[in-house]
Write a protein that holds these residues in place. Sequence first.
Motif, PDB file in Angstrom:
ATOM      1  N   GLU A 112      35.424  32.453  39.510  1.00 45.97           N
ATOM      2  CA  GLU A 112      35.814  32.988  40.803  1.00 45.97           C
ATOM      3  C   GLU A 112      37.147  33.698  40.652  1.00 45.97           C
ATOM      4  O   GLU A 112      38.070  33.182  40.025  1.00 45.97           O
ATOM      5  CB  GLU A 112      35.924  31.856  41.828  1.00 45.97           C
ATOM      6  N   VAL A 113      37.269  34.901  41.190  1.00 39.22           N
ATOM      7  CA  VAL A 113      38.510  35.653  41.130  1.00 39.22           C
ATOM      8  C   VAL A 113      39.022  35.881  42.546  1.00 39.22           C
ATOM      9  O   VAL A 113      38.249  35.899  43.513  1.00 39.22           O
ATOM     10  CB  VAL A 113      38.343  37.003  40.412  1.00 39.22           C
TER      11      VAL A 113
ATOM     12  N   MET B  97      32.908  35.447  43.595  1.00 40.08           N
ATOM     13  CA  MET B  97      32.271  34.753  42.479  1.00 40.08           C
ATOM     14  C   MET B  97      31.659  35.775  41.521  1.00 40.08           C
ATOM     15  O   MET B  97      30.891  36.645  41.928  1.00 40.08           O
ATOM     16  CB  MET B  97      31.193  33.806  42.993  1.00 40.08           C
ATOM     17  N   LEU B  98      32.061  35.688  40.255  1.00 37.94           N
ATOM     18  CA  LEU B  98      31.493  36.567  39.233  1.00 37.94           C
ATOM     19  C   LEU B  98      30.190  35.937  38.745  1.00 37.94           C
ATOM     20  O   LEU B  98      30.176  35.095  37.861  1.00 37.94           O
ATOM     21  CB  LEU B  98      32.480  36.729  38.078  1.00 37.94           C
ATOM     22  N   ASP B  99      29.085  36.346  39.333  1.00 36.89           N
ATOM     23  CA  ASP B  99      27.796  35.758  38.975  1.00 36.89           C
ATOM     24  C   ASP B  99      26.707  36.819  39.056  1.00 36.89           C
ATOM     25  O   ASP B  99      26.977  38.016  39.219  1.00 36.89           O
ATOM     26  CB  ASP B  99      27.465  34.558  39.862  1.00 36.89           C
ATOM     27  N   GLU B 100      25.495  36.358  38.960  1.00 37.61           N
ATOM     28  CA  GLU B 100      24.378  37.282  38.899  1.00 37.61           C
ATOM     29  C   GLU B 100      24.152  38.039  40.207  1.00 37.61           C
ATOM     30  O   GLU B 100      23.378  38.990  40.253  1.00 37.61           O
ATOM     31  CB  GLU B 100      23.099  36.523  38.521  1.00 37.61           C
TER      32      GLU B 100
ATOM     33  N   PRO C 291      36.031  36.117  31.491  1.00 33.28           N
ATOM     34  CA  PRO C 291      35.477  37.461  31.639  1.00 33.28           C
ATOM     35  C   PRO C 291      36.565  38.505  31.458  1.00 33.28           C
ATOM     36  O   PRO C 291      37.687  38.327  31.927  1.00 33.28           O
ATOM     37  CB  PRO C 291      34.950  37.472  33.089  1.00 33.28           C
ATOM     38  N   ALA C 292      36.248  39.577  30.781  1.00 33.59           N
ATOM     39  CA  ALA C 292      37.209  40.657  30.596  1.00 33.59           C
ATOM     40  C   ALA C 292      37.265  41.479  31.862  1.00 33.59           C
ATOM     41  O   ALA C 292      36.253  41.992  32.333  1.00 33.59           O
ATOM     42  CB  ALA C 292      36.797  41.534  29.426  1.00 33.59           C
ATOM     43  N   ILE C 293      38.456  41.600  32.438  1.00 31.57           N
ATOM     44  CA  ILE C 293      38.647  42.375  33.655  1.00 31.57           C
ATOM     45  C   ILE C 293      39.499  43.577  33.297  1.00 31.57           C
ATOM     46  O   ILE C 293      40.591  43.430  32.767  1.00 31.57           O
ATOM     47  CB  ILE C 293      39.343  41.554  34.749  1.00 31.57           C
TER      48      ILE C 293
ATOM     49  N   LYS D 200      45.256  32.932  36.752  1.00 25.26           N
ATOM     50  CA  LYS D 200      46.673  33.292  36.867  1.00 25.26           C
ATOM     51  C   LYS D 200      47.034  34.602  36.166  1.00 25.26           C
ATOM     52  O   LYS D 200      48.193  34.991  36.151  1.00 25.26           O
ATOM     53  CB  LYS D 200      47.579  32.163  36.354  1.00 25.26           C
ATOM     54  N   GLU D 201      46.050  35.283  35.602  1.00 25.40           N
ATOM     55  CA  GLU D 201      46.304  36.596  35.010  1.00 25.40           C
ATOM     56  C   GLU D 201      45.933  37.660  36.026  1.00 25.40           C
ATOM     57  O   GLU D 201      44.894  37.590  36.666  1.00 25.40           O
ATOM     58  CB  GLU D 201      45.508  36.781  33.725  1.00 25.40           C
ATOM     59  N   LYS D 202      46.808  38.661  36.160  1.00 27.16           N
ATOM     60  CA  LYS D 202      46.612  39.672  37.186  1.00 27.16           C
ATOM     61  C   LYS D 202      46.269  41.013  36.561  1.00 27.16           C
ATOM     62  O   LYS D 202      46.736  41.357  35.482  1.00 27.16           O
ATOM     63  CB  LYS D 202      47.877  39.822  38.036  1.00 27.16           C
TER      64      LYS D 202
END
Length: 497
Positions: free
Chosen positions: A350-351, A364-367, A296-298, A331-333
């Motif tokens: 999950e972030v 959790m990145l979900d609906e 996912p693009a954050i 591991k990307e911040k």
Amino acid sequence: MKSSIITLLLIFGQFLYAQVAFEGTGIKIDSLNTPNGQNYMVLNPFKKAMAFTEEMGGSPTSALIYFSGNRIIDGEKWEVLTFPDWLGEKGMLSPLGFTPFGIFYSQVTFDKGMYYGNVMFVSNNDKYEVNIPYLKNKAPIQSGCLSKDGRYMILSMESNNTYGVEDLYVVKKNPDGTWDRAKNLGYQLNTEFQEVTPFLAEDNRTLFFATNGRGGQGSFDIFYSVRQDDSWRNWSEPVNLGSQINTSGSETSFSFLDGAEWAYYVSSQDSDGYGDIMKIKFREDIEADTAKVEEPAIVAEGESEDPKSVILKIVDAKTGEQIPAEMILAKEKRIGANGLFQIDSLSGNEVEIKSAGYLPKMVMLDEQLKVGENVIALSSVAKGSVITLDHVLFHRGTPNMIEGSEKELNLVVEVMNDNPNIKILLKGHTDNTGDPVRNVQLSEARVRSVKEYIIAQGISPYRVTGRGYGGNQPIASNETEETRKLNRRVEFEVVED
């Protein structure tokens, strides 16, 4: 710096090297440099701040004095601490690194023909000496760095077992919060000449340092090496950062904030022999792994205005105020200075959301997230805070944790590692059904299970105590099952920070 800029390659069980590349050459930061000269620069990984020494020869004292002010760097306000630095007969001062609560620094004094080096810590005007057993420095200078997680200190000093003059040493923090003795990093890094101004990247493996013992462009050049194992004496062959940074002058104090696009260092090139603080941009087009999994693009606040995006707003659970935070995915911040993050897609990943002085949270990145603003509340770990561990669950009537409970306990371990002065009191509670005596015994047994898990992850048992209260401290009515389950809980109270 993007996470791909430094890539550790694991071959046959050994870390071989890190990839580092830059665009262009170094640029002077005019808002920082003065005719007095700058040196021994360290960055604050918890906010936009730095500390460095400003050479002030001739002062009659070497007591700690520093000035705090905002400077504009790269178009943003940074907090800057300036340490008056004396390199004469009275000794010197140099910053080592930040914690969320203060700063470590080196202090070298001169008395009766001998130099004496030690490490100090200052926070809110409170200052004390850090006890490092048998610490001995015979040189007039002492530099170093603190790892972001606070577990390691790398010192440059001349001790009894150096290969030449100043060598690099590691000082490890023990599980009980004390510091171990300094240990030489070995001949693969240290030469018969000087190794100074180390900087340990956030992987705790990639070490940057300056030396005049390996040739190069000028007097001191900046090199880097990767630790191959946990002995701290097995290192890859040091690599010169090259002519984009190193010049015929002296380059030292290389460092960067993880996730940033600029690195910073000190150079004496074209500065009349004094140090100037420089910056150089990382190159972003080096990828070790082309088979990248789509994530996912954050996007941090301000980078996109798509009205269909999901917004995460990070707030203090007690006050509701937005707080600075970082989001970690694979591991990307990403840094959200105002506590806002924008997510352009959801994929069930999950972030982790972190903020200095707060218990991290997994999301959790979900609906379940909605388009627009979603409030994520983090609980402070200041002294007196009581935090309920909602996802630490037990099989009915037993002290056995349900599988998955360790995920939230790992966040407790993480915040205790990040804040080594924290001590906690675990509190176990039940509802009021059943035998009151047995309820107390059950709650105590569950507290023991939680404590044992935390200690098994390396946290000192002296930092974790516990008590079971049975059903004596309800937070909701015991009239219905829906409210009784709120009373069945494990909490921890921060008793010392």
